[in-house]
Design an enzyme around this catalytic site. Structure first.
Site, PDB file in Angstrom:
ATOM      1  N   GLY A  46       0.840  -1.193   0.000  1.00 16.86           N
ATOM      2  CA  GLY A  46       0.000   0.000   0.000  1.00 16.86           C
ATOM      3  C   GLY A  46       0.875   1.242   0.000  1.00 16.86           C
ATOM      4  N   GLN A  51       3.079   9.847   1.403  1.00 17.34           N
ATOM      5  CA  GLN A  51       4.376   9.164   1.392  1.00 17.34           C
ATOM      6  C   GLN A  51       5.236   9.547   0.188  1.00 17.34           C
ATOM      7  OE1 GLN A  51       2.472   5.111   2.265  1.00 17.34           O
ATOM      8  NE2 GLN A  51       4.441   4.975   3.302  1.00 17.34           N
ATOM      9  N   CYS A  90       5.913  -0.245   7.429  1.00 15.30           N
ATOM     10  CA  CYS A  90       5.535   0.933   6.649  1.00 15.30           C
ATOM     11  C   CYS A  90       6.735   1.351   5.809  1.00 15.30           C
ATOM     12  CB  CYS A  90       5.134   2.069   7.591  1.00 15.30           C
ATOM     13  SG  CYS A  90       4.711   3.583   6.718  1.00 15.30           S
ATOM     14  N   LEU A  91       6.497   1.648   4.534  1.00 14.28           N
ATOM     15  CA  LEU A  91       7.593   2.054   3.649  1.00 14.28           C
ATOM     16  C   LEU A  91       8.246   3.355   4.122  1.00 14.28           C
ATOM     17  CD1 LEU A  91       5.959   1.245   0.179  1.00 14.28           C
ATOM     18  CD2 LEU A  91       7.741  -0.066   1.362  1.00 14.28           C
ATOM     19  N   HIS A 132      -4.334   1.184   7.635  1.00 10.37           N
ATOM     20  CA  HIS A 132      -2.991   1.775   7.635  1.00 10.37           C
ATOM     21  C   HIS A 132      -2.902   2.941   6.640  1.00 10.37           C
ATOM     22  CE1 HIS A 132       1.539   1.325   7.928  1.00 10.37           C
ATOM     23  NE2 HIS A 132       1.424   2.032   6.820  1.00 10.37           N
ATOM     24  N   GLU A 133      -3.415   2.732   5.428  1.00  6.74           N
ATOM     25  CA  GLU A 133      -3.290   3.788   4.404  1.00  6.74           C
ATOM     26  C   GLU A 133      -4.179   4.985   4.733  1.00  6.74           C
ATOM     27  OE1 GLU A 133      -0.767   3.509   2.648  1.00  6.74           O
ATOM     28  OE2 GLU A 133      -0.518   1.382   3.085  1.00  6.74           O
ATOM     29  N   HIS A 136      -2.579   7.127   7.231  1.00  7.89           N
ATOM     30  CA  HIS A 136      -1.579   8.007   6.603  1.00  7.89           C
ATOM     31  C   HIS A 136      -2.238   9.301   6.143  1.00  7.89           C
ATOM     32  CE1 HIS A 136       2.339   6.148   6.263  1.00  7.89           C
ATOM     33  NE2 HIS A 136       1.849   5.009   5.803  1.00  7.89           N
TER      34      HIS A 136
HETATM   35 NI    NI Z   1       2.713   3.146   5.701  1.00 11.04          NI
END
Ligand code: NI
Length: 170
Positions: A46, A51, A90-91, A132-133, A136
């Site tokens: 995701g 991000q 998480c990226l 999660h997204e 963000h």
């Molecule tokens: Ni993330």
């Protein structure tokens, strides 16, 4: 398509609550296509617009359900239930995973690229990635979902990593 640089922990854009999309134009379509390429390249399941430094309410995800990459514009969580502890990364906080307890099931509603209403729901990875997204897009990172004691240790680890004191074995 282009692979965009992914913003990491400490970048203020990750803390911003995003603005909704009023008009799904070519700019939005290009951003979504770049976000999908960036997500797969990372690789991740995701990616939220914040991000890649864009404070707009867009996320993409692939919940490994065989449906490929999905887009959610102006998405909101409309229903959750149950509880599940699940390893989450998480990226934007690369190299770290924590077990985080969240609702097991989530349903999210928003728009697709054609401006039509869409809904995604599920347990397991789907439930997790939606929460999660969309977190963000409210400026919330997974660190804020950790128990206070674990969060304290996580922030110390992140600080040490930034100072080069923590070897993640990469
Ligand atoms: Ni993330």
């Amino acid at each position: 398509m282009a692979i965009l640089p992914i913003r990491t922990f400490g970048d203020p854009v990750l803390r911003m609550r995003t603005a909704p999309i009023a008009d799904i134009d070519d700019g939005v379509r290009k951003l979504v296509s770049d976000m999908i390429e960036t997500m797969y390249d990372a690789p991740g399941v995701g990616l939220a617009a914040t991000q890649v430094g864009v404070s707009r309410r867009i996320c993409v995800f692939d919940a490994n359900d065989g449906n490929g990459a999905q887009v959610l514009i102006n998405g909101e969580i409309v229903e959750t239930s149950g509880e599940l502890a699940y390893d989450e990364g998480c990226l934007s906080v690369p190299g770290f995973y924590w077990e985080i307890t969240r609702p097991e099931f989530a349903r999210a509603r928003g728009l697709n690229l054609d401006g039509e209403e869409v809904e995604y729901s599920g347990e397991g990875l789907m439930g997790r990635v939606l929460q999660h997204e969309l977190d963000h897009l409210d400026g919330t990172l997974l660190l804020e979902r950790l128990e206070p004691g674990i969060r304290k240790r996580a922030l110390r680890d992140l600080r040490n990593q930034a100072l080069g004191l923590l070897d993640l074995g990469e």
